[in-house]
Structures are given as structure tokens and as C-alpha cells.
Design a protein around this motif. Sequence first.
Motif, PDB file in Angstrom:
ATOM      1  N   MET A   1      42.561  23.601  35.016  1.00  0.00           N
ATOM      2  CA  MET A   1      43.040  24.821  35.670  1.00  0.00           C
ATOM      3  C   MET A   1      42.106  25.972  35.314  1.00  0.00           C
ATOM      4  O   MET A   1      41.804  26.193  34.148  1.00  0.00           O
ATOM      5  N   MET A   2      41.647  26.694  36.316  1.00  0.00           N
ATOM      6  CA  MET A   2      40.722  27.785  36.076  1.00  0.00           C
ATOM      7  C   MET A   2      41.453  28.980  35.454  1.00  0.00           C
ATOM      8  O   MET A   2      42.653  29.127  35.574  1.00  0.00           O
ATOM      9  N   HIS A   3      40.687  29.804  34.718  1.00  0.00           N
ATOM     10  CA  HIS A   3      41.257  31.019  34.152  1.00  0.00           C
ATOM     11  C   HIS A   3      41.715  31.925  35.292  1.00  0.00           C
ATOM     12  O   HIS A   3      41.032  32.076  36.300  1.00  0.00           O
ATOM     13  N   GLY A   4      42.879  32.556  35.116  1.00  0.00           N
ATOM     14  CA  GLY A   4      43.474  33.330  36.199  1.00  0.00           C
ATOM     15  C   GLY A   4      42.590  34.425  36.751  1.00  0.00           C
ATOM     16  O   GLY A   4      42.505  34.626  37.970  1.00  0.00           O
ATOM     17  N   GLN A   5      41.890  35.140  35.874  1.00  0.00           N
ATOM     18  CA  GLN A   5      41.041  36.229  36.344  1.00  0.00           C
ATOM     19  C   GLN A   5      39.886  35.685  37.176  1.00  0.00           C
ATOM     20  O   GLN A   5      39.442  36.318  38.132  1.00  0.00           O
ATOM     21  N   ALA A   6      39.411  34.482  36.813  1.00  0.00           N
ATOM     22  CA  ALA A   6      38.316  33.871  37.575  1.00  0.00           C
ATOM     23  C   ALA A   6      38.759  33.569  39.000  1.00  0.00           C
ATOM     24  O   ALA A   6      37.977  33.702  39.951  1.00  0.00           O
ATOM     25  N   LEU A   7      40.022  33.172  39.179  1.00  0.00           N
ATOM     26  CA  LEU A   7      40.542  32.913  40.530  1.00  0.00           C
ATOM     27  C   LEU A   7      40.607  34.209  41.318  1.00  0.00           C
ATOM     28  O   LEU A   7      40.222  34.257  42.504  1.00  0.00           O
ATOM     29  N   ILE A   8      41.062  35.269  40.684  1.00  0.00           N
ATOM     30  CA  ILE A   8      41.117  36.577  41.360  1.00  0.00           C
ATOM     31  C   ILE A   8      39.712  37.027  41.745  1.00  0.00           C
ATOM     32  O   ILE A   8      39.472  37.467  42.877  1.00  0.00           O
ATOM     33  N   ASP A   9      38.779  36.877  40.804  1.00  0.00           N
ATOM     34  CA  ASP A   9      37.394  37.296  41.076  1.00  0.00           C
ATOM     35  C   ASP A   9      36.764  36.466  42.185  1.00  0.00           C
ATOM     36  O   ASP A   9      35.991  36.989  43.003  1.00  0.00           O
ATOM     37  N   ARG A  10      37.109  35.178  42.206  1.00  0.00           N
ATOM     38  CA  ARG A  10      36.554  34.287  43.221  1.00  0.00           C
ATOM     39  C   ARG A  10      36.934  34.748  44.622  1.00  0.00           C
ATOM     40  O   ARG A  10      36.138  34.678  45.562  1.00  0.00           O
ATOM     41  N   LEU A  11      38.167  35.221  44.776  1.00  0.00           N
ATOM     42  CA  LEU A  11      38.621  35.656  46.103  1.00  0.00           C
ATOM     43  C   LEU A  11      38.172  37.083  46.428  1.00  0.00           C
ATOM     44  O   LEU A  11      38.162  37.478  47.598  1.00  0.00           O
ATOM     45  N   GLY A  12      37.819  37.833  45.390  1.00  0.00           N
ATOM     46  CA  GLY A  12      37.196  39.137  45.564  1.00  0.00           C
ATOM     47  C   GLY A  12      37.804  40.007  46.642  1.00  0.00           C
ATOM     48  O   GLY A  12      38.972  40.394  46.578  1.00  0.00           O
ATOM     49  N   ASP A  13      37.006  40.305  47.661  1.00  0.00           N
ATOM     50  CA  ASP A  13      37.416  41.247  48.702  1.00  0.00           C
ATOM     51  C   ASP A  13      38.610  40.768  49.517  1.00  0.00           C
ATOM     52  O   ASP A  13      39.284  41.576  50.165  1.00  0.00           O
ATOM     53  N   ARG A  14      38.833  39.471  49.518  1.00  0.00           N
ATOM     54  CA  ARG A  14      39.981  38.953  50.286  1.00  0.00           C
ATOM     55  C   ARG A  14      41.294  39.601  49.822  1.00  0.00           C
ATOM     56  O   ARG A  14      42.220  39.769  50.617  1.00  0.00           O
ATOM     57  N   LEU A  15      41.371  39.906  48.537  1.00  0.00           N
ATOM     58  CA  LEU A  15      42.610  40.451  47.976  1.00  0.00           C
ATOM     59  C   LEU A  15      42.632  41.971  47.966  1.00  0.00           C
ATOM     60  O   LEU A  15      43.625  42.578  47.556  1.00  0.00           O
ATOM     61  N   ALA A  16      41.545  42.588  48.404  1.00  0.00           N
ATOM     62  CA  ALA A  16      41.486  44.052  48.440  1.00  0.00           C
ATOM     63  C   ALA A  16      42.548  44.591  49.400  1.00  0.00           C
ATOM     64  O   ALA A  16      42.774  44.026  50.475  1.00  0.00           O
ATOM     65  N   GLY A  17      43.193  45.651  49.008  1.00  0.00           N
ATOM     66  CA  GLY A  17      44.194  46.270  49.871  1.00  0.00           C
ATOM     67  C   GLY A  17      45.606  45.795  49.624  1.00  0.00           C
ATOM     68  O   GLY A  17      46.558  46.384  50.162  1.00  0.00           O
ATOM     69  N   LEU A  18      45.775  44.746  48.822  1.00  0.00           N
ATOM     70  CA  LEU A  18      47.134  44.311  48.494  1.00  0.00           C
ATOM     71  C   LEU A  18      47.817  45.369  47.632  1.00  0.00           C
ATOM     72  O   LEU A  18      47.204  45.966  46.746  1.00  0.00           O
ATOM     73  N   ARG A  19      49.077  45.608  47.900  1.00  0.00           N
ATOM     74  CA  ARG A  19      49.816  46.628  47.146  1.00  0.00           C
ATOM     75  C   ARG A  19      50.665  46.048  46.035  1.00  0.00           C
ATOM     76  O   ARG A  19      51.196  46.769  45.188  1.00  0.00           O
ATOM     77  N   GLY A  20      50.820  44.727  46.046  1.00  0.00           N
ATOM     78  CA  GLY A  20      51.598  44.068  45.010  1.00  0.00           C
ATOM     79  C   GLY A  20      50.805  43.886  43.730  1.00  0.00           C
ATOM     80  O   GLY A  20      49.648  44.293  43.617  1.00  0.00           O
ATOM     81  N   ARG A  21      51.441  43.255  42.745  1.00  0.00           N
ATOM     82  CA  ARG A  21      50.843  43.101  41.425  1.00  0.00           C
ATOM     83  C   ARG A  21      50.318  41.683  41.218  1.00  0.00           C
ATOM     84  O   ARG A  21      51.034  40.703  41.436  1.00  0.00           O
ATOM     85  N   LEU A  22      49.080  41.593  40.786  1.00  0.00           N
ATOM     86  CA  LEU A  22      48.449  40.314  40.430  1.00  0.00           C
ATOM     87  C   LEU A  22      48.332  40.246  38.918  1.00  0.00           C
ATOM     88  O   LEU A  22      47.722  41.114  38.297  1.00  0.00           O
ATOM     89  N   THR A  23      48.915  39.206  38.318  1.00  0.00           N
ATOM     90  CA  THR A  23      48.883  39.053  36.861  1.00  0.00           C
ATOM     91  C   THR A  23      48.249  37.719  36.509  1.00  0.00           C
ATOM     92  O   THR A  23      48.851  36.659  36.738  1.00  0.00           O
ATOM     93  N   PRO A  24      47.024  37.724  35.951  1.00  0.00           N
ATOM     94  CA  PRO A  24      46.406  36.455  35.555  1.00  0.00           C
ATOM     95  C   PRO A  24      47.079  35.895  34.305  1.00  0.00           C
ATOM     96  O   PRO A  24      47.551  36.647  33.448  1.00  0.00           O
ATOM     97  N   ASN A  25      47.142  34.560  34.224  1.00  0.00           N
ATOM     98  CA  ASN A  25      47.682  33.879  33.040  1.00  0.00           C
ATOM     99  C   ASN A  25      49.066  34.406  32.661  1.00  0.00           C
ATOM    100  O   ASN A  25      49.331  34.771  31.515  1.00  0.00           O
TER     101      ASN A  25
END
Length: 321
Positions: A1-25
Motif C-alpha cells: 500500500m502506497m503512503h497516503g500523501q504519495a497517492l494525493i501527490d500522484r493525482l495532483g491537479d485532479r484533486l485541485a478545487g475539492l472543498r472536502g478534507r483529504l487526510t493521508p494515513n
Amino acid sequence: MMHGQALIDRLGDRLAGLRGRLTPNAEMDKITWFRAGGLAEVLFQPADEEDLAAFLRAVPEEIPLTVVGVGSNLLVRDGGIPGFVIRLSAKGFGQIERTATGGINAGAAAPDKRLAAFALEEGIGGFHFYHGIPGAVGGALVMNAGANGVETRERVVELRGLTRKGEITTFLAEDMDYSYRHSAVPAGVIFTSAVFEGYPEEKAAIKVAMEAVQNHRETVQPIREKTGGSTFKNPEGTSAWKEIDKAGCRGLMIGGAQMSPMHCNFMINTGTATGYDLEYLGETVRTRVLENSGIRLQWEIKRIGNFRPGHAVQEFLGQLL
């Protein structure tokens, strides 16, 4: 399983503009009522339905998505949950209001107990059973939650949700093929709200029914323990607790996990249980009941995530498949 922040970074701009909360790990043991289990790679809590739709459109379909509610009947395995875990917030999905036709519109994150309380305030009968279910509306819609002889399918009229592609979809109750603790919800659909109907009833009568539900729970269920509620579905023609009791499993302990001496279809974390302890105990009980009565108990608790390496638990302990 990849580190949570790495998954967020991998998707990069795709997640830009989301208003909800992303919590790695994210620590799932802080969410589940069992207070056990591993990490979610990334936990996403959308701000509202529009935000959830944008998220679903942004995340490639090969990345796993898992939806959780309040965590009341959830067992998370110690190896954690890959991909994104979606948890709807009460702020964005917890509304309860009257409809123009006199029904009740409830968001998927609204607690079942609050739906029962709202129905009492409005003088709408038929919702007292929700007072005894420690979950939220979304889970009730998926599993046809019921108690005290009433089930969700008797009250729900129309369901609203989002597909895996972020498109709004609706279902009528008859589309759901509801049966005992079962629905035919299509894969990938996340329910966001539903319309329910009851019937006019005196508030005093509703209150009496709700008090009876509460009294029953406090008398026969270990509601003050770290528990996931009913562990197994009732087999046809008998009760799960009766079969567990006959198999000698009342009070049975493995590690920090125990079948409650008070109600032996309730599994509890006595304080130190891991996800492994809880699932191994459950499969031990299933094995002993199968050996004793020939009945294959089916889990009612939802088990999700990966086993820790070297700590997998096989169904019926792999002995009697």
C-alpha cells in the motif's frame, strides 16, 4: 500500500478545487466503534454532494474507493485500506426535513436515532425502530437495517446517490430487491439521501414505542462496550445468539476480543483487541456453530481492508469449507 500523501501527490491537479478534507494515513481505529484496525491510505470527507461528484469524476477508476459511515458495524483489518476511504460528513449529508408531500427527506450521514427523533417531533409513526439502530441512514439503505420487527424497506420510498463516475442516480424502493439485511445496490453507487414515508400517529404513542426500543437495548445488549452490534445475521428459523450459545461460545475470548457474556451475538473489544483478534474470534465462532449445528453463520458486520502479512484469517478457519 502506497503512503497516503504519495497517492494525493500522484493525482495532483485532479484533486485541485475539492472543498472536502483529504487526510493521508487516517487512523480508522478512531472512527470504528470497535476502536481497532489499520490505516486508510487516504480518507476523504466531501463537503457536499457536488463536491463528492467532483471527487468521483477526478479519481481514476482503477484506484480503490471504500465508503464508510459512522463505523458502528465495521471491522477494519490491521493491514489497512488501500486507495481512498470516503466518509460523508453530517454537515454536508446530515439534513432531515419534511417533503412537500409529507414524507421525510434524510441525508445519508444523518444518524438513525436522529431520524427517529425527527419523526417523533413531526408526529410521524413507523420510525421508532431507528431509535435502536446505532448507524446512519446510508448504511440503513444499503443493508436494509431493521430492529424490533420493522425494516428500512417498509419506510423508504426513493433513494438518491452518485455513480462511480459522479453522475446523479435515483432508485425507487422496489428497484432495490430488499430482503433481510440485503439490497441490490449497484456496484459503485454511493447513496447521498433518501425519502421516507410513515403515517400520522400521536406523539405520546411514538414516544412509548421509542422508550420500549431503548429499554430493550439497555436490558439485553452491551451498548456501553466497544462493539459492532450484531456480529452475525440470524439464520432462517433460529437466532444467531441461540446457535452461538449452544456451541459454547458465550463469553469466548481470543486476545482482547470477546463474545459478550450479556448477548453472545455481540463481539466486543475488551480494550486491547486488534482487527485480527476480532475476526479470528468471529471465524472461530462460525466454525464451532457449523460443527455443532451444521449452520453456516453469515457475517452482519462489514469487514474491510487488508490483513497484516502473516495474519490472514480464513473463513471457518479454513477447516470446514
